[in-house]
Design an enzyme around this catalytic site. Structure first.
Site, PDB file in Angstrom:
ATOM      1  N   ARG A  27      47.702  87.243  48.545  1.00 24.10           N
ATOM      2  CA  ARG A  27      48.267  85.942  48.177  1.00 24.10           C
ATOM      3  C   ARG A  27      47.800  85.412  47.126  1.00 24.10           C
ATOM      4  NH1 ARG A  27      51.144  84.430  52.807  1.00 24.10           N
ATOM      5  NH2 ARG A  27      51.236  82.176  51.931  1.00 24.10           N
ATOM      6  N   TRP A  74      45.406  81.647  43.778  1.00 28.05           N
ATOM      7  CA  TRP A  74      46.171  81.901  42.921  1.00 28.05           C
ATOM      8  C   TRP A  74      46.385  80.881  41.802  1.00 28.05           C
ATOM      9  CZ3 TRP A  74      51.402  81.463  40.689  1.00 28.05           C
ATOM     10  CH2 TRP A  74      51.540  82.250  39.793  1.00 28.05           C
ATOM     11  N   ASN A 100      47.369  75.444  50.649  1.00 28.18           N
ATOM     12  CA  ASN A 100      48.116  76.436  49.964  1.00 28.18           C
ATOM     13  C   ASN A 100      49.291  75.528  49.657  1.00 28.18           C
ATOM     14  OD1 ASN A 100      49.795  78.567  49.189  1.00 28.18           O
ATOM     15  ND2 ASN A 100      50.334  78.882  51.294  1.00 28.18           N
ATOM     16  N   GLY A 101      49.938  75.541  48.362  1.00 28.78           N
ATOM     17  CA  GLY A 101      51.264  75.028  48.247  1.00 28.78           C
ATOM     18  C   GLY A 101      50.862  73.964  46.853  1.00 28.78           C
ATOM     19  N   GLU A 482      65.494  97.478  39.006  1.00 24.13           N
ATOM     20  CA  GLU A 482      64.380  97.674  39.880  1.00 24.13           C
ATOM     21  C   GLU A 482      63.122  98.509  39.170  1.00 24.13           C
ATOM     22  OE1 GLU A 482      63.106  95.838  41.960  1.00 24.13           O
ATOM     23  OE2 GLU A 482      61.689  97.257  43.135  1.00 24.13           O
ATOM     24  N   HIS A 505      76.567  97.410  22.728  1.00 24.04           N
ATOM     25  CA  HIS A 505      76.772  95.909  22.368  1.00 24.04           C
ATOM     26  C   HIS A 505      75.558  95.132  21.832  1.00 24.04           C
ATOM     27  CE1 HIS A 505      80.777  96.463  23.681  1.00 24.04           C
ATOM     28  NE2 HIS A 505      80.425  96.871  24.959  1.00 24.04           N
ATOM     29  N   LYS A 604      51.702  87.814  45.827  1.00 25.02           N
ATOM     30  CA  LYS A 604      52.722  88.504  46.744  1.00 25.02           C
ATOM     31  C   LYS A 604      53.721  87.303  47.185  1.00 25.02           C
ATOM     32  CE  LYS A 604      54.180  91.753  48.886  1.00 25.02           C
ATOM     33  NZ  LYS A 604      55.310  92.667  48.049  1.00 25.02           N
TER      34      LYS A 604
END
Ligand code: M6R
Length: 609
Positions: A27, A74, A100-101, A482, A505, A604
């Site tokens: 996280r 983070w 967190n936030g 992906e 293109h 994450k």
């Protein structure tokens, strides 16, 4: 975009806090910290780096006690630094918090605290205002002070709070950020995610939005937004705690790649009944509901968005309803044409991605029916949806999504087949054919994953490249996007994906001698055309790695290298072709020595805009 943990109980806090942070490192990992009431008051230890670095500064036995909080960060507001790391304390050191936030109105609150209360801030974070606000309101009752502070705060947050003078309690609050309570024997936990407490308990309370929790050694009380106590059923976690551990693999990413045959089988098999029909638990769309739908939006971010690209193809092919796939951060700020005839499908591994959540809420406000495809049970996206379809991939820890992606794809097939059956837009035979092809995928992937030497050898040969292209047509376009994202996010190679027919293109101007181009050619009906694209780029000097079914040997005449994958019907090939691309990205990143599971600048769970 951080992880919070709190512990209170008869046992010591440090080890539980450490275990919890370790299991939530996905996280965030730019700084970490802990606050423990050692019996001589709250002591805070924090520093730059992940949990390993934190371990070095919390070793001494004096730093322990029966109540504490921890944080893995983070960075959003303020660079990774020791002052910006959590926990934060109030000026008088009475209060310590982890958060967190994002507190959206933190500047306003900060200015008020400086002007009216002479508070000196020690960090650049939005989070510190929470500690200072609670500190100002604290008059011996922590719950009251937290409630008062929360009234002033706007934004998204999960917070855990402790007070020097009340070492017998922890308070936590949830608003638009995940929060769970772990219930042990005279040991209780608060955390951002279930794996953080699994080593100690499998009994969980899922905390709802705007709820406040009071934790004591032998008591847990939950209050709603009005301060009324509410009861909650215990959610018993049945999945294995080892699912959130590396189990002998060097990285979570490779473990999760290897788990795909099992995860796909789990997601699939529980949804196909004995008569070979798709039966979707959690989805209550009746025939009438489906006939009422005239437009579908699939909205997601990153890898989940790529699953949506394949979903569009499948739904339009089988259900015959127009589908738009949108990036969530764009959807929420444009003016999409949504009404009560719209089905909004949100795809999210974590179920906490703020962009996806807000797009969902916007669509809901405008009357759409919300169906979500989610991996994390009880997450915010799941809770805000009318219908929820779980991917059953098990916990995905590595930042680079792999098994969540392939199980999201499985859900796209199942949703398309389910809706098509209700709408009578698919024949029984066609449905049986696709289901049987889907059921063959796990075994095909097992055999692919048993022999990875060729892909490793390609990674050894090409890992020093600084730019790579991925091209494909039809269902290979989503897989190319992906593949490209996977490579760039963990190896930091500049990679780009483009529909093969679109190259001419513009982007073909970038092709020169030695440019490495993966050409995904898994679609039989487009195979000839994709071979022409190989010729087109080879004529400009490109080096081509073809990725195709093991029945399409003719590709050897055109491509420089070939990755063969087990053949299946065109429709299900996205589930197979992407796997060697995940492996290539993994081995390249390993060769380049990057932090595979925790790539730089990423986290994450992206709970910020
Ligand atoms: O949890 P979500 O599925 O909502 O996350 C969406 C993206 O942030 C996520 O897929 C991201 O792109 C991954 N790092 C890709 O590997």
């Amino acid at each position: 975009m951080c992880g919070i943990i709190g512990f209170i109980g008869k046992d010591k806090a440090k080890e539980s806090l450490y275990d919890g942070l370790k299991s939530m490192e996905y996280r965030g990992y730019d700084s970490a910290g802990m606050a423990i009431n050692t019996g001589h008051g709250i002591e805070v230890r924090k520093q730059i780096g992940g949990v390993e670095e934190l371990a070095a500064i919390i070793e001494d036995s004096d730093f322990d006690g029966n109540v504490g909080i921890g944080h893995i960060r983070w960075a959003t507001h303020g660079v990774p630094s020791t002052p910006n790391a959590h926990p934060h304390q109030s000026q008088n050191k009475e209060i310590a918090i982890v958060h967190n936030g994002i507190i959206e109105n933190y500047i306003e609150i900060k200015e008020w605290l400086i002007k009216e209360h002479n508070i000196e801030f020690l960090s650049e974070t939005d989070s510190e205002v929470i500690a200072q606000l609670i500190g100002i309101f604290y008059e011996g009752d922590l719950l009251k002070a937290v409630n008062k502070a929360v009234e002033q705060m706007r934004g998204a947050y999960a917070i855990a709070v402790m007070a020097n003078s009340e070492p017998d309690k922890l308070i936590a609050v949830r608003k638009d950020a995940p929060l769970i309570v772990g219930l042990g024997e005279s040991n209780n936990f608060i955390a951002s995610d279930i794996p953080a407490v699994l080593k100690h308990t499998r009994d969980i309370y899922l905390i709802e939005n705007n709820e406040t929790v009071l934790l004591k050694e032998n008591e847990v009380k939950i209050f709603d937004g009005e301060g009324k106590e509410v009861s909650r059923e215990i959610f018993h976690v049945t999945w294995d705690a080892s699912a959130a551990e590396k189990g002998g693999y060097e990285h979570f990413m490779i473990k999760e790649i290897m788990e795909q045959p099992h995860a796909i089988a789990e997601t699939l098999n529980q949804r196909i009944n004995e008569d070979g029909e798709v039966s979707l638990d959690g989805i209550n769309l009746s025939e009438e509901d489906i006939n009422n739908i005239n437009k579908i939006y699939i909205v997601a971010c990153g890898t989940a968005y790529h699953a949506g690209l394949t979903g569009k193809y499948l739904i339009e092919k089988f259900v015959k309803i127009p589908v738009e796939v949108d990036i969530a951060s764009e959807f929420r700020y444009r003016e999409p044409l949504v009404d009560d005839k719209t089905l909004f499908i949100a795809i999210s591994q974590s179920g906490e991605t703020l962009d996806t959540l807000e797009a969902l809420r916007e669509a809901k406000r405008q009357g759409a029916r919300i169906l979500s495809v989610v991996n994390v049970v009880g997450s915010s996206v799941a809770r805000d949806s009318d219908d929820v379809f779980y991917t059953w991939a098990g916990p995905e820890i590595s930042v680079a999504s792999t098994k969540a992606y392939t199980t999201q794809l499985v859900c796209m097939y199942l949703i398309a087949l389910y809706m098509a059956t209700k709408k009578k837009s698919i024949s029984k035979e066609e449905r049986a054919r696709i289901i049987s092809e889907l059921q063959s995928v796990p075994a095909k992937l097992e055999s692919l994953l048993e022999n990875v030497d060729h892909i490793k050898a390609l990674a050894d040969k090409y890992y020093e490249r600084e730019s790579v292209f991925f091209i494909g047509r039809g269902l290979d376009v989503g897989a190319s996007y992906e593949a490209s994202l996977k490579l760039k996010e963990i190896s930091y190679i500049n990679s780009m994906a483009i529909a093969a027919g679109e190259l001419k293109h513009g982007s073909i101007a970038l092709v020169e001698d030695g440019t490495l181009i993966f050409t995904l050619a898994s679609q039989d009906k487009l195979f000839e055309k994709t071979l022409s694209n190989i010729e087109e780029v080879k004529a400009r000097g490109a080096e081509v790695i073809g990725v195709t079914k093991d029945t399409n040997l003719v590709i050897e005449k055109k491509a420089d290298q070939v990755i063969y994958v087990p053949a299946a019907t065109d429709e299900v090939m996205p589930l197979i072709t992407v796997v060697p691309m995940q492996l290539f990205a993994y081995y390249v990143a390993k060769n380049r020595g990057t932090n595979v599971d925790q790539p730089k600048n990423l986290a994450k769970s992206v709970t910020v805009e």
